[in-house]
Design an enzyme around this catalytic site. Structure first.
Site, PDB file in Angstrom:
ATOM      1  N   HIS A 149       0.810  -1.221   0.000  1.00 37.86           N
ATOM      2  CA  HIS A 149       0.000   0.000   0.000  1.00 37.86           C
ATOM      3  C   HIS A 149       0.845   1.273   0.000  1.00 37.86           C
ATOM      4  O   HIS A 149       0.336   2.360  -0.244  1.00 37.86           O
ATOM      5  CB  HIS A 149      -0.988   0.001   1.180  1.00 37.86           C
ATOM      6  CG  HIS A 149      -0.399   0.328   2.509  1.00 37.86           C
ATOM      7  ND1 HIS A 149       0.024  -0.627   3.400  1.00 37.86           N
ATOM      8  CD2 HIS A 149      -0.167   1.515   3.117  1.00 37.86           C
ATOM      9  CE1 HIS A 149       0.483  -0.051   4.498  1.00 37.86           C
ATOM     10  NE2 HIS A 149       0.382   1.253   4.354  1.00 37.86           N
ATOM     11  N   ASP A 179       0.037  -7.550   1.547  1.00 35.67           N
ATOM     12  CA  ASP A 179       0.471  -6.159   1.646  1.00 35.67           C
ATOM     13  C   ASP A 179       1.984  -6.048   1.659  1.00 35.67           C
ATOM     14  O   ASP A 179       2.553  -5.262   2.421  1.00 35.67           O
ATOM     15  CB  ASP A 179      -0.131  -5.483   2.883  1.00 35.67           C
ATOM     16  CG  ASP A 179       0.020  -3.962   2.831  1.00 35.67           C
ATOM     17  OD1 ASP A 179       0.051  -3.413   1.711  1.00 35.67           O
ATOM     18  OD2 ASP A 179       0.125  -3.325   3.894  1.00 35.67           O
ATOM     19  N   SER A 251       4.809   2.449   7.726  1.00 34.62           N
ATOM     20  CA  SER A 251       4.445   1.327   6.862  1.00 34.62           C
ATOM     21  C   SER A 251       5.653   0.815   6.089  1.00 34.62           C
ATOM     22  O   SER A 251       6.371   1.576   5.441  1.00 34.62           O
ATOM     23  CB  SER A 251       3.376   1.758   5.861  1.00 34.62           C
ATOM     24  OG  SER A 251       2.113   1.746   6.430  1.00 34.62           O
TER      25      SER A 251
END
Length: 511
Positions: A149, A179, A251
């Site tokens: 993402h 992911d 992230s």
């Protein structure tokens, strides 16, 4: 227009960009604890010895340095990178008239303004969006791991190392289901880190390093709080939960054990307030290693595929099926032509094991099958009508993502019939517009009734009751009566909704 972005839902945030604002206070306590002393029994030399002993005991507390992570951080931090992406996305335009001018009511004070200076829609219809995340090198030749993402739909990817150098990177491959993404920077001799060989234990120390709020190189520490977490992000959820503060912008960053090995990749946080509350989620290193290796070889991930719709076996469903334990994966539907359908898997089967290994729930089944290569032959152990049965299945290749089928709510063209005890208003599906040819349509549901309490809604199609196909309301009533007569506590209905087929177990009231 440029803005920072982050993927999020109301509770779970993908941690593309955020930072840590809390401070840590270290408290030191020293105490001497002793029992009551009869001083008349002590002479002066004894008192002197006691004083020296107390001084000796206290001194280490005042000079000892607290243990920290400085050496570990100095060793691994150079391998952690900041990831900056640029995304050019088309933007929806406001409603306008046919000539392109905005739909302004006649006589509005804005009418002359837009006539003289042009429409606010006279832009390219695109918006440049900047996203920031984290990552880490896993090889000296520039391969690095981050989240899918973070780089999803990126036009360009730029990474910055801890010494401030910037490089352009290319996306080698992505895997949305876990992911994860693999990116590559041209060059040699990049500092890099290794993955841990073993899953961490709950309570182990963990150090997270990332790029919160675009600050870069931020270090936080905590412990592993839990394992095997399912946060509803996908079919392969198996996250490590950590309490080392991670935020938006972390992230794709690594979480290290005390040896400096990567135990997980930071991917999401529980953020009811928009920032870290000390609950973060990491993709385990065991998963990352397998996925990244395949991305490096092929650029994508292939997974084994059964081709079923499934759901957990709840206590109510177990009662409806007549099985003792609420375990396994209940088959709602075997897709036509799928490996499961070819092997004879049927709706209502409960898959209890794969190659002899017990299956707890659909998530565990998805993980086990998804971890196998297409073409692998497996044995499914199922319960069918309460009887055990083994089925041989050759796994297929998981198809690309499929769009959920849209459907319109049924409009009744037939006189509906009531099923009083459950609070349902029913009609044959083939007599209800848009409901299809099979089953019995739920035209209305009593909001206070038993059916509504267990998830039935207007527009659902009841395909069978207690394992028997139904085509009209009388079939439903007769099957329910038979189940009550047999002493069943719940009626197991196979129900087709707008986007899926599932089983619903509704407790039976008295006739």
């Amino acid at each position: 227009m440029t803005k920072n972005t982050d993927s999020r839902n109301p509770k779970i945030l993908r941690t593309r960009r955020l930072t840590v604002l809390s401070s840590i206070a270290v408290l030191g306590l020293a105490a001497i604890v002793g029992g009551p002393i009869a001083f008349h029994q002590l002479n002066v030399p004894e008192l002197s010895s006691l004083a020296q002993a107390a001084e000796t005991a206290v001194q280490p507390e005042s000079t000892a340095q607290p243990a920290g992570f400085a050496d570990l951080v100095a060793r691994v931090k150079p391998a952690v990178i900041s990831v900056r992406v640029k995304i050019d996305e088309p933007q929806p335009t406001a409603s306008s008239d046919e000539d392109g001018s905005p739909a302004i009511p006649p006589g509005s004070p804005l009418e002359k303004f837009f006539h003289d200076f042009g429409s606010p829609n006279a832009s390219s219809g695109h918006e440049v969006m900047i996203g920031e995340g984290s990552g880490f090198f896993i090889s000296a030749d520039g391969y690095a791991v981050t989240n899918n993402h973070v780089v999803d739909h990126a036009q360009s990817v730029e990474v910055t190392t801890s010494d401030g150098k910037s490089y352009q990177a290319k996306v080698v491959g992505t895997d949305p289901k876990t992911d994860l993404a693999l990116i590559k920077v041209d060059g040699q001799d990049f500092p890099h880190v290794s993955f841990a060989d073993q899953q961490p234990r709950v309570g182990d120390w963990v150090v997270a390093i990332g790029n919160p709020y675009g600050l870069g190189g931020t270090v936080t520490a905590g412990i592993v709080s839990a394992e095997g977490r399912d946060i509803g992000a996908g079919p392969y959820d198996d996250f490590i939960q950590i309490d080392a503060p991670i935020n938006k912008g972390n992230s794709g960053g690594p979480a290290f054990d005390h040896n400096g090995n990567v135990i997980g990749v930071n991917t999401a946080i529980l953020a009811p307030s928009g920032g870290s509350v000390g609950i973060g989620f990491d993709i385990p290193a065991t998963t990352v290693k397998v996925v990244i290796a395949e991305l490096k070889d092929t650029g994508y991930v292939t997974r084994g595929w059964l081709g079923i719709q499934e759901q957990p076996v709840t206590a109510d469903i177990a009662a409806g099926l007549g099985v003792k334990q609420a375990k396994g994966s209940l088959v709602d539907e075997a897709e036509p032509g799928s490996p499961a359908a070819k092997a004879g898997v049927k709706p209502g089967d409960v898959i209890t094991a794969v190659d002899g290994a017990a299956i707890k729930d659909p998530r565990e089944l998805a993980q086990k099958i998804g971890g196998m290569a297409p073409g692998t032959s497996v044995t499914l152990s199922v319960l069918r009508n309460g009887e055990p049965k083994d089925l041989a299945v050759t796994l297929g290749t998981m198809p690309a993502e499929r769009q959920a089928q849209a459907d319109t709510g049924p409009g009744s063209s037939a006189a509906p019939s009531k099923e009083q005890n459950l609070g349902l208003l029913l009609a044959p599906a083939d007599q209800v517009a848009g409901a299809g040819e099979k089953g019995v349509a739920v035209v209305a549901v009593d909001p206070d009734g038993m059916a509504a309490e267990h998830g039935l809604q207007a527009g659902d199609i009841i395909l069978d009751v207690g394992g028997k196909a139904v085509s009209n309301p009388d079939d439903v009533r007769q099957d329910l009566a038979a189940l009550r007569k047999d002493g069943k506590q719940a009626a197991l209905m196979r129900v087709q909704s707008v986007d899926a087929t599932r089983f619903v177990a509704v407790p039976l009231g008295h006739a």
